[in-house]
Scaffold this motif. Structure first.
Motif, mmCIF file in Angstrom:
data_model
loop_
_atom_site.group_PDB
_atom_site.id
_atom_site.type_symbol
_atom_site.label_atom_id
_atom_site.label_comp_id
_atom_site.label_asym_id
_atom_site.label_seq_id
_atom_site.Cartn_x
_atom_site.Cartn_y
_atom_site.Cartn_z
ATOM 1 N N ARG A 195 0.844 -1.197 0.000
ATOM 2 C CA ARG A 195 0.000 0.000 0.000
ATOM 3 C C ARG A 195 0.879 1.247 0.000
ATOM 4 N N MET A 196 0.306 2.344 -0.388
ATOM 5 C CA MET A 196 1.019 3.618 -0.346
ATOM 6 C C MET A 196 1.443 3.920 1.095
ATOM 7 N N ALA A 197 0.633 3.506 2.045
ATOM 8 C CA ALA A 197 0.968 3.725 3.454
ATOM 9 C C ALA A 197 2.282 3.027 3.833
ATOM 10 N N ASP A 198 2.623 1.910 3.176
ATOM 11 C CA ASP A 198 3.896 1.230 3.424
ATOM 12 C C ASP A 198 5.060 2.132 3.028
ATOM 13 N N ILE A 199 4.925 2.786 1.880
ATOM 14 C CA ILE A 199 5.966 3.692 1.394
ATOM 15 C C ILE A 199 6.167 4.839 2.383
ATOM 16 N N VAL A 200 5.061 5.420 2.815
ATOM 17 C CA VAL A 200 5.124 6.542 3.758
ATOM 18 C C VAL A 200 5.776 6.098 5.069
ATOM 19 N N ALA A 201 5.373 4.963 5.604
ATOM 20 C CA ALA A 201 5.943 4.475 6.866
ATOM 21 C C ALA A 201 7.431 4.185 6.712
ATOM 22 N N PHE A 202 7.826 3.593 5.592
ATOM 23 C CA PHE A 202 9.233 3.285 5.375
ATOM 24 C C PHE A 202 10.042 4.574 5.251
ATOM 25 N N LEU B 97 4.698 3.183 -10.130
ATOM 26 C CA LEU B 97 5.138 3.589 -8.797
ATOM 27 C C LEU B 97 5.532 2.323 -8.040
ATOM 28 N N ILE B 98 6.732 2.307 -7.453
ATOM 29 C CA ILE B 98 7.204 1.093 -6.788
ATOM 30 C C ILE B 98 7.444 1.336 -5.300
ATOM 31 N N VAL B 99 7.355 0.258 -4.519
ATOM 32 C CA VAL B 99 7.652 0.335 -3.091
ATOM 33 C C VAL B 99 9.152 0.166 -2.891
ATOM 34 N N GLN B 100 9.653 0.655 -1.775
ATOM 35 C CA GLN B 100 11.068 0.490 -1.441
ATOM 36 C C GLN B 100 11.394 -0.993 -1.268
#
Length: 150
Positions: free
Chosen positions: A29-36, A61-64
């Motif tokens: 989720r986008m929230a994962d990106i923000v938290a990371f 758009l990719i996650v870390q």
């Protein structure tokens, strides 16, 4: 003659067997990106700027990478080898980027187990919802006995 030491004595889930496996799935989720980003400061535009990210070789758009590999932390610490387990070392190759709102599945397979110490070698993979490998490699883990630590 000294009896061989059982390095797995007291380990919550006991000694695993070669070939044993476990896996977990979750949706990014986008929230994962923000938290990371809050934890690490990683504000790479490929994680936040959709228009820019779509022009990259990833096309999305990719996650870390740490968000991607985090699922393996959960598999190892919760399932196999289980509670008390930490990574001693990993060798991972990122094969395919993971996007936002993609389901990933982390899987570990035990490839070797020491008898004298609670150390395992694991084959590790992460696949996306289409079954494509996103990450592959190996990990070495150590599992602590947790009884008596309360």
């Amino acid at each position: 003659m000294t009896e061989p030491k059982d390095g797995w004595a007291g380990v919550v889930k006991g000694k695993p067997s070669v070939g044993q496996s476990a896996e977990r799935s979750r949706m990014t989720r986008m929230a994962d990106i923000v938290a990371f980003t809050e934890m690490t400061g990683d504000r790479n535009p490929v994680h936040y700027d959709r228009a820019l990210a779509e022009k990259t070789p990833f096309g999305k758009l990719i996650v870390q990478g740490g968000v991607t590999t985090g699922i393996l932390n959960a598999v190892v610490a919760e399932d196999l080898p289980g509670p008390g387990t930490v990574f001693l070392g990993v060798e991972w190759k990122f094969v395919k980027a993971v996007g936002v709102d993609e389901t990933i599945t982390g899987r570990v397979v035990v490839t070797s187990v020491r008898d004298d110490k609670p150390i395992c070698r694991l084959e590790t993979t992460i696949r996306d919802g289409e079954g494509d490998i996103c990450l592959e490699g190996t990990a070495t883990t150590f599992t602590m006995a947790l009884e008596g630590l309360d």
